[in-house]
Design an enzyme around this catalytic site. Structure first.
Site, PDB file in Angstrom:
ATOM      1  N   CYS A  20       0.752  -0.991  -0.061  1.00 47.64           N
ATOM      2  CA  CYS A  20       0.107   0.032   0.073  1.00 47.64           C
ATOM      3  C   CYS A  20       0.908   1.179  -0.128  1.00 47.64           C
ATOM      4  O   CYS A  20       2.137   1.153  -0.258  1.00 47.64           O
ATOM      5  CB  CYS A  20      -0.846  -0.171   1.219  1.00 47.64           C
ATOM      6  SG  CYS A  20      -0.217  -0.012   3.059  1.00 47.64           S
ATOM      7  N   ASN A  79       2.432   1.405   4.394  1.00 46.95           N
ATOM      8  CA  ASN A  79       2.478   0.221   5.116  1.00 46.95           C
ATOM      9  C   ASN A  79       2.204   0.260   6.551  1.00 46.95           C
ATOM     10  O   ASN A  79       2.835  -0.268   7.598  1.00 46.95           O
ATOM     11  CB  ASN A  79       3.970  -0.186   5.064  1.00 46.95           C
ATOM     12  CG  ASN A  79       4.211  -1.729   5.303  1.00 46.95           C
ATOM     13  OD1 ASN A  79       5.361  -1.858   5.964  1.00 46.95           O
ATOM     14  ND2 ASN A  79       3.089  -2.334   5.284  1.00 46.95           N
ATOM     15  N   CYS A 119      -1.488   0.892   7.499  1.00 45.22           N
ATOM     16  CA  CYS A 119      -3.096   0.566   7.499  1.00 45.22           C
ATOM     17  C   CYS A 119      -3.327  -0.636   6.769  1.00 45.22           C
ATOM     18  O   CYS A 119      -3.438  -1.887   7.102  1.00 45.22           O
ATOM     19  CB  CYS A 119      -3.841   1.756   7.083  1.00 45.22           C
ATOM     20  SG  CYS A 119      -3.697   3.416   7.853  1.00 45.22           S
ATOM     21  N   ARG A 120      -3.591  -0.545   5.212  1.00 38.15           N
ATOM     22  CA  ARG A 120      -3.787  -1.663   4.494  1.00 38.15           C
ATOM     23  C   ARG A 120      -3.410  -2.574   4.504  1.00 38.15           C
ATOM     24  O   ARG A 120      -3.721  -3.992   4.699  1.00 38.15           O
ATOM     25  CB  ARG A 120      -4.396  -1.200   3.194  1.00 38.15           C
ATOM     26  CG  ARG A 120      -5.521  -0.036   3.115  1.00 38.15           C
ATOM     27  CD  ARG A 120      -5.664   0.644   1.750  1.00 38.15           C
ATOM     28  NE  ARG A 120      -4.424   1.400   1.453  1.00 38.15           N
ATOM     29  CZ  ARG A 120      -4.357   2.254   0.549  1.00 38.15           C
ATOM     30  NH1 ARG A 120      -5.034   2.246  -0.338  1.00 38.15           N
ATOM     31  NH2 ARG A 120      -3.230   3.124   0.309  1.00 38.15           N
ATOM     32  N   SER A 121      -2.108  -2.528   4.084  1.00 41.64           N
ATOM     33  CA  SER A 121      -0.993  -3.795   3.796  1.00 41.64           C
ATOM     34  C   SER A 121      -0.676  -4.553   5.080  1.00 41.64           C
ATOM     35  O   SER A 121      -0.756  -5.695   5.193  1.00 41.64           O
ATOM     36  CB  SER A 121       0.304  -3.596   2.954  1.00 41.64           C
ATOM     37  OG  SER A 121       0.942  -2.496   3.606  1.00 41.64           O
ATOM     38  N   ASP A 173      -8.182   3.831   0.787  1.00 41.16           N
ATOM     39  CA  ASP A 173      -7.045   4.400   1.910  1.00 41.16           C
ATOM     40  C   ASP A 173      -7.734   4.873   2.910  1.00 41.16           C
ATOM     41  O   ASP A 173      -8.744   5.670   3.047  1.00 41.16           O
ATOM     42  CB  ASP A 173      -6.404   5.397   1.226  1.00 41.16           C
ATOM     43  CG  ASP A 173      -5.353   5.830   2.229  1.00 41.16           C
ATOM     44  OD1 ASP A 173      -5.252   5.281   3.292  1.00 41.16           O
ATOM     45  OD2 ASP A 173      -4.538   6.678   1.856  1.00 41.16           O
TER      46      ASP A 173
HETATM   47  P1  4NP Z   1      -1.896   3.020   4.001  1.00 42.51           P
HETATM   48  O1  4NP Z   1      -2.263   4.182   4.454  1.00 42.51           O
HETATM   49  O2  4NP Z   1      -1.428   3.339   2.563  1.00 42.51           O
HETATM   50  O3  4NP Z   1      -3.070   1.937   4.076  1.00 42.51           O
HETATM   51  O4  4NP Z   1      -0.753   2.382   4.910  1.00 42.51           O
HETATM   52  C1  4NP Z   1      -1.790   5.468   4.450  1.00 42.51           C
HETATM   53  C2  4NP Z   1      -0.903   5.658   5.438  1.00 42.51           C
HETATM   54  C3  4NP Z   1      -0.402   6.971   5.681  1.00 42.51           C
HETATM   55  C4  4NP Z   1      -0.484   8.062   4.726  1.00 42.51           C
HETATM   56  C5  4NP Z   1      -1.347   7.644   3.579  1.00 42.51           C
HETATM   57  C6  4NP Z   1      -2.026   6.417   3.535  1.00 42.51           C
HETATM   58  N1  4NP Z   1       0.266   8.989   4.718  1.00 42.51           N
HETATM   59  O5  4NP Z   1       0.123   9.789   3.851  1.00 42.51           O
HETATM   60  O6  4NP Z   1       1.223   9.202   5.340  1.00 42.51           O
END
Ligand code: 4NP
Length: 163
Positions: free
Chosen positions: A7, A10, A12-14, A124
């Protein structure tokens, strides 16, 4: 088989997908059959644990992901893993940009690859609310169950070459 969830951050989703698949594999007695990891295309959260909302959501479903730590996707991941399972289309583009050209095909959309017809992207949840994390969990856990079902069907399911 070696699977890498990808993702953006790294956190949240992954990591939720990694936790869900590890749990489903363990329940099915298939833990030894699959190497599972996750990574982000971005580097902002390298070394951080998953977002507290992701940890709480997974915990609510009986899965502990608090020990995971974020890392950034590396070019070598395309050699090490059979599939790089991307949460959304932007993650897929960013991952392929980092790939050795002959291995770029290993990066695919997670839900499409797993045969989850509901939607093509895991949205997201980072800027969202608790419900968004619940949707994330539902999608990544559906994908995890689909992987386990295919693996349980045996090697003739062609899980590596003809997924
Ligand atoms: P992820 O979510 O891609 O599912 O881990 C996010 C975590 C952090 C950010 C964006 C999406 N960020 O912009 O910091």
């Amino acid at each position: 088989m070696r699977l890498l969830f990808v993702c953006l951050g790294n956190i949240c989703r992954s990591p939720m997908a990694e936790g869900a698949l590890r749990a489903r594999l363990r329940e099915a007695g298939l833990g030894g059959r699959v190497e599972v990891d996750s990574a982000g295309t971005g580097d902002w959260h390298v070394g951080h644990p998953p977002d507290h909302r992701a940890i709480a959501c997974a915990r609510g479903h009986g899965v502990d992901i608090a020990g995971l730590r974020a890392r950034q996707l590396q070019r070598q991941d395309f050699e090490r893993f059979d599939w790089l399972l991307c949460a959304d289309a932007q993650n897929l583009r960013d991952a392929r940009r980092r790939a050795p050209p002959q291995l770029a095909h290993k990066a695919v959309l997670l839900l499409e690859w797993a045969g989850i017809p509901e939607t093509v992207a895991v949205p997201d949840p980072y800027t969202g609310c608790g419900d968004d994390f619940e949707l994330t969990w539902r999608l990544v856990d559906s994908a995890a169950s689909a992987v386990v079902a295919r693996l349980a069907a045996g090697p003739e399911s062609g899980i590596i070459d003809r997924w």
